[in-house]
Write an enzyme that holds these catalytic residues in place. Structure first.
Site, PDB file in Angstrom:
ATOM      1  N   ARG A  94     -43.571 -11.711 -50.776  1.00 49.36           N
ATOM      2  CA  ARG A  94     -42.982 -11.095 -49.578  1.00 49.36           C
ATOM      3  C   ARG A  94     -42.385  -9.734 -49.923  1.00 49.36           C
ATOM      4  O   ARG A  94     -41.567  -9.619 -50.816  1.00 49.36           O
ATOM      5  CB  ARG A  94     -41.886 -12.010 -49.016  1.00 49.36           C
ATOM      6  CG  ARG A  94     -40.979 -11.377 -47.986  1.00 49.36           C
ATOM      7  CD  ARG A  94     -41.632 -11.350 -46.613  1.00 49.36           C
ATOM      8  NE  ARG A  94     -40.840 -10.601 -45.663  1.00 49.36           N
ATOM      9  CZ  ARG A  94     -39.898 -11.123 -44.896  1.00 49.36           C
ATOM     10  NH1 ARG A  94     -39.640 -12.401 -44.959  1.00 49.36           N
ATOM     11  NH2 ARG A  94     -39.220 -10.378 -44.046  1.00 49.36           N
ATOM     12  N   ARG A 103     -46.230 -10.256 -42.904  1.00 53.72           N
ATOM     13  CA  ARG A 103     -45.666 -10.773 -44.160  1.00 53.72           C
ATOM     14  C   ARG A 103     -46.483 -11.958 -44.673  1.00 53.72           C
ATOM     15  O   ARG A 103     -47.070 -12.712 -43.879  1.00 53.72           O
ATOM     16  CB  ARG A 103     -44.192 -11.147 -44.013  1.00 53.72           C
ATOM     17  CG  ARG A 103     -43.833 -12.365 -43.219  1.00 53.72           C
ATOM     18  CD  ARG A 103     -43.677 -12.185 -41.730  1.00 53.72           C
ATOM     19  NE  ARG A 103     -43.020 -10.964 -41.299  1.00 53.72           N
ATOM     20  CZ  ARG A 103     -41.704 -10.829 -41.207  1.00 53.72           C
ATOM     21  NH1 ARG A 103     -40.912 -11.823 -41.508  1.00 53.72           N
ATOM     22  NH2 ARG A 103     -41.185  -9.711 -40.776  1.00 53.72           N
ATOM     23  N   ASP A 106     -42.639 -15.982 -44.468  1.00 53.08           N
ATOM     24  CA  ASP A 106     -41.304 -15.867 -43.877  1.00 53.08           C
ATOM     25  C   ASP A 106     -40.738 -17.280 -43.770  1.00 53.08           C
ATOM     26  O   ASP A 106     -41.393 -18.172 -43.235  1.00 53.08           O
ATOM     27  CB  ASP A 106     -41.422 -15.233 -42.486  1.00 53.08           C
ATOM     28  CG  ASP A 106     -40.065 -14.872 -41.891  1.00 53.08           C
ATOM     29  OD1 ASP A 106     -39.111 -14.642 -42.665  1.00 53.08           O
ATOM     30  OD2 ASP A 106     -39.957 -14.817 -40.648  1.00 53.08           O
ATOM     31  N   ASP A 108     -37.319 -19.074 -42.354  1.00 55.43           N
ATOM     32  CA  ASP A 108     -36.068 -18.886 -41.616  1.00 55.43           C
ATOM     33  C   ASP A 108     -35.316 -20.202 -41.523  1.00 55.43           C
ATOM     34  O   ASP A 108     -35.906 -21.246 -41.226  1.00 55.43           O
ATOM     35  CB  ASP A 108     -36.351 -18.355 -40.204  1.00 55.43           C
ATOM     36  CG  ASP A 108     -36.726 -16.885 -40.201  1.00 55.43           C
ATOM     37  OD1 ASP A 108     -36.365 -16.166 -41.153  1.00 55.43           O
ATOM     38  OD2 ASP A 108     -37.394 -16.454 -39.244  1.00 55.43           O
TER      39      ASP A 108
HETATM   40  N1  LIG Z   1     -30.739 -18.144 -40.339  1.00 56.50           N
HETATM   41  C1  LIG Z   1     -31.301 -17.235 -41.166  1.00 56.50           C
HETATM   42  N2  LIG Z   1     -32.474 -17.483 -41.792  1.00 56.50           N
HETATM   43  C2  LIG Z   1     -33.044 -16.557 -42.611  1.00 56.50           C
HETATM   44  N3  LIG Z   1     -32.497 -15.345 -42.874  1.00 56.50           N
HETATM   45  C3  LIG Z   1     -31.317 -15.076 -42.280  1.00 56.50           C
HETATM   46  C4  LIG Z   1     -30.684 -15.989 -41.405  1.00 56.50           C
HETATM   47  N4  LIG Z   1     -29.524 -15.426 -40.966  1.00 56.50           N
HETATM   48  C5  LIG Z   1     -29.442 -14.228 -41.531  1.00 56.50           C
HETATM   49  N5  LIG Z   1     -30.493 -13.997 -42.313  1.00 56.50           N
HETATM   50  C6  LIG Z   1     -30.709 -12.771 -43.084  1.00 56.50           C
HETATM   51  O1  LIG Z   1     -31.943 -12.195 -42.699  1.00 56.50           O
HETATM   52  C7  LIG Z   1     -32.603 -11.714 -43.828  1.00 56.50           C
HETATM   53  C8  LIG Z   1     -34.034 -12.162 -43.809  1.00 56.50           C
HETATM   54  O2  LIG Z   1     -34.658 -11.619 -42.702  1.00 56.50           O
HETATM   55  P1  LIG Z   1     -36.158 -11.985 -42.285  1.00 56.50           P
HETATM   56  O3  LIG Z   1     -36.788 -10.686 -41.980  1.00 56.50           O
HETATM   57  O4  LIG Z   1     -36.046 -12.905 -41.108  1.00 56.50           O
HETATM   58  O5  LIG Z   1     -36.790 -12.699 -43.445  1.00 56.50           O
HETATM   59  C9  LIG Z   1     -31.947 -12.286 -45.070  1.00 56.50           C
HETATM   60  O6  LIG Z   1     -31.581 -11.268 -45.930  1.00 56.50           O
HETATM   61  C10 LIG Z   1     -30.757 -13.061 -44.571  1.00 56.50           C
HETATM   62  O7  LIG Z   1     -29.573 -12.632 -45.175  1.00 56.50           O
HETATM   63  N1  LIG Z   2     -46.203 -15.150 -34.015  1.00 61.05           N
HETATM   64  C1  LIG Z   2     -45.226 -14.750 -34.838  1.00 61.05           C
HETATM   65  N2  LIG Z   2     -44.656 -13.538 -34.657  1.00 61.05           N
HETATM   66  C2  LIG Z   2     -43.640 -13.167 -35.475  1.00 61.05           C
HETATM   67  C3  LIG Z   2     -43.195 -14.011 -36.505  1.00 61.05           C
HETATM   68  C4  LIG Z   2     -43.842 -15.256 -36.689  1.00 61.05           C
HETATM   69  O1  LIG Z   2     -43.519 -16.047 -37.612  1.00 61.05           O
HETATM   70  N3  LIG Z   2     -44.841 -15.590 -35.833  1.00 61.05           N
HETATM   71  N4  LIG Z   2     -42.162 -13.654 -37.268  1.00 61.05           N
HETATM   72  C5  LIG Z   2     -41.479 -12.553 -37.024  1.00 61.05           C
HETATM   73  C6  LIG Z   2     -40.196 -12.441 -37.771  1.00 61.05           C
HETATM   74  O2  LIG Z   2     -39.821 -11.195 -38.005  1.00 61.05           O
HETATM   75  P1  LIG Z   2     -38.522 -10.936 -38.914  1.00 61.05           P
HETATM   76  O3  LIG Z   2     -38.389 -12.028 -39.923  1.00 61.05           O
HETATM   77  O4  LIG Z   2     -38.649  -9.544 -39.395  1.00 61.05           O
HETATM   78  O5  LIG Z   2     -37.359 -10.997 -37.913  1.00 61.05           O
HETATM   79  P2  LIG Z   2     -36.267 -12.076 -37.617  1.00 61.05           P
HETATM   80  O6  LIG Z   2     -35.106 -11.732 -38.471  1.00 61.05           O
HETATM   81  O7  LIG Z   2     -36.013 -11.868 -36.161  1.00 61.05           O
HETATM   82  O8  LIG Z   2     -36.796 -13.464 -37.921  1.00 61.05           O
HETATM   83  C7  LIG Z   2     -41.918 -11.546 -36.065  1.00 61.05           C
HETATM   84  N5  LIG Z   2     -43.045 -11.983 -35.275  1.00 61.05           N
END
Ligand SMILES: Nc1ncnc2c1ncn2[C@@H]1O[C@H](COP(=O)(O)O)[C@@H](O)[C@H]1O
Ligand SMILES: Nc1nc2c(c(=O)[nH]1)N=C(COP(=O)(O)OP(=O)(O)O)CN2
Length: 173
Positions: A94, A103, A106, A108
């Protein structure tokens, strides 16, 4: 986060919901391998795993995603669990570029028991989960009765509020 038990501290086991997504590389292999990595970590067990779904990308133009969700039984506290997720993302190549951009992996952290956490580095429930069919459809498959503690709705109700027309089951998954 730890419960006192027989004069020694033992970690409490909690349920946590994780969303997985990928739209670069061999996404199915990456998502299956990331799930196996998580299962191999001490203090983490996979309780349930959704099917995989092909989903239209939300954000800038980019290839479709493969998305799914898993439910974990965890002995790790939320910051430690987030650290594990970020480490696994890095392991699968990533690279953080544009927001909502493509990516390889990911991960979350959607929900952790009924906790609400709002810090600069970690928000639980995930702040955008309520609006995302690519999260709610797989999550509803494995945890329809889990209460999202900010909205007060269970996942089965939340998924009815979003347009799911761009989320399609990957056959055989
Ligand atoms: N609930 C969460 N899950 C994952 N990442 C989180 C969450 N809350 C805050 N973060 C922050 O977001 C970035 C990762 O962002 P992505 O673009 O969604 O991977 C990470 O540094 C966390 O501190
Ligand atoms: N269909 C689909 N679209 C997406 C997807 C995904 O998993 N599936 N994840 C994203 C997440 O973007 P990012 O991690 O940068 O943002 P976040 O902090 O809002 O999760 C943005 N758009």
């Amino acid at each position: 986060m730890f419960t006192k038990h027989n004069a020694e501290f033992k970690p409490k086991i909690q349920a946590s919901a994780i969303a997985l997504g990928s739209n670069i590389g061999d996404s199915l292999t990456i998502l299956e391998a990331a799930t196996a990595e998580l299962a191999a970590i001490p203090g983490i067990q996979i309780q349930a795993k959704s099917s995989w779904y092909i989903t239209k990308a939300v954000g800038p133009p980019q290839p479709d995603y493969l998305n799914g969700c898993i439910i974990l039984q965890v002995e790790l506290d939320p910051p430690k669990l987030l650290e594990v997720l970020l480490t696994i993302e890095q392991k699968f190549g990533r690279v953080r570029q544009e927001r909502w951009g493509p990516r390889s992996l990911d991960l979350d952290l959607l929900l952790y028991d009924d906790l609400i956490i709002d810090t600069p580095t970690l928000q639980i429930p995930h702040p955008r989960m309520q609006e995302r069919a690519f999260v709610l459809v797989p999550l509803a498959e494995i945890a329809p009765d889990w209460l999202e503690p900010i909205s007060g709705y269970v996942i089965r109700e939340l998924v009815k509020k979003v347009d799911c027309s761009d989320v399609h089951l990957l056959k055989g998954s």
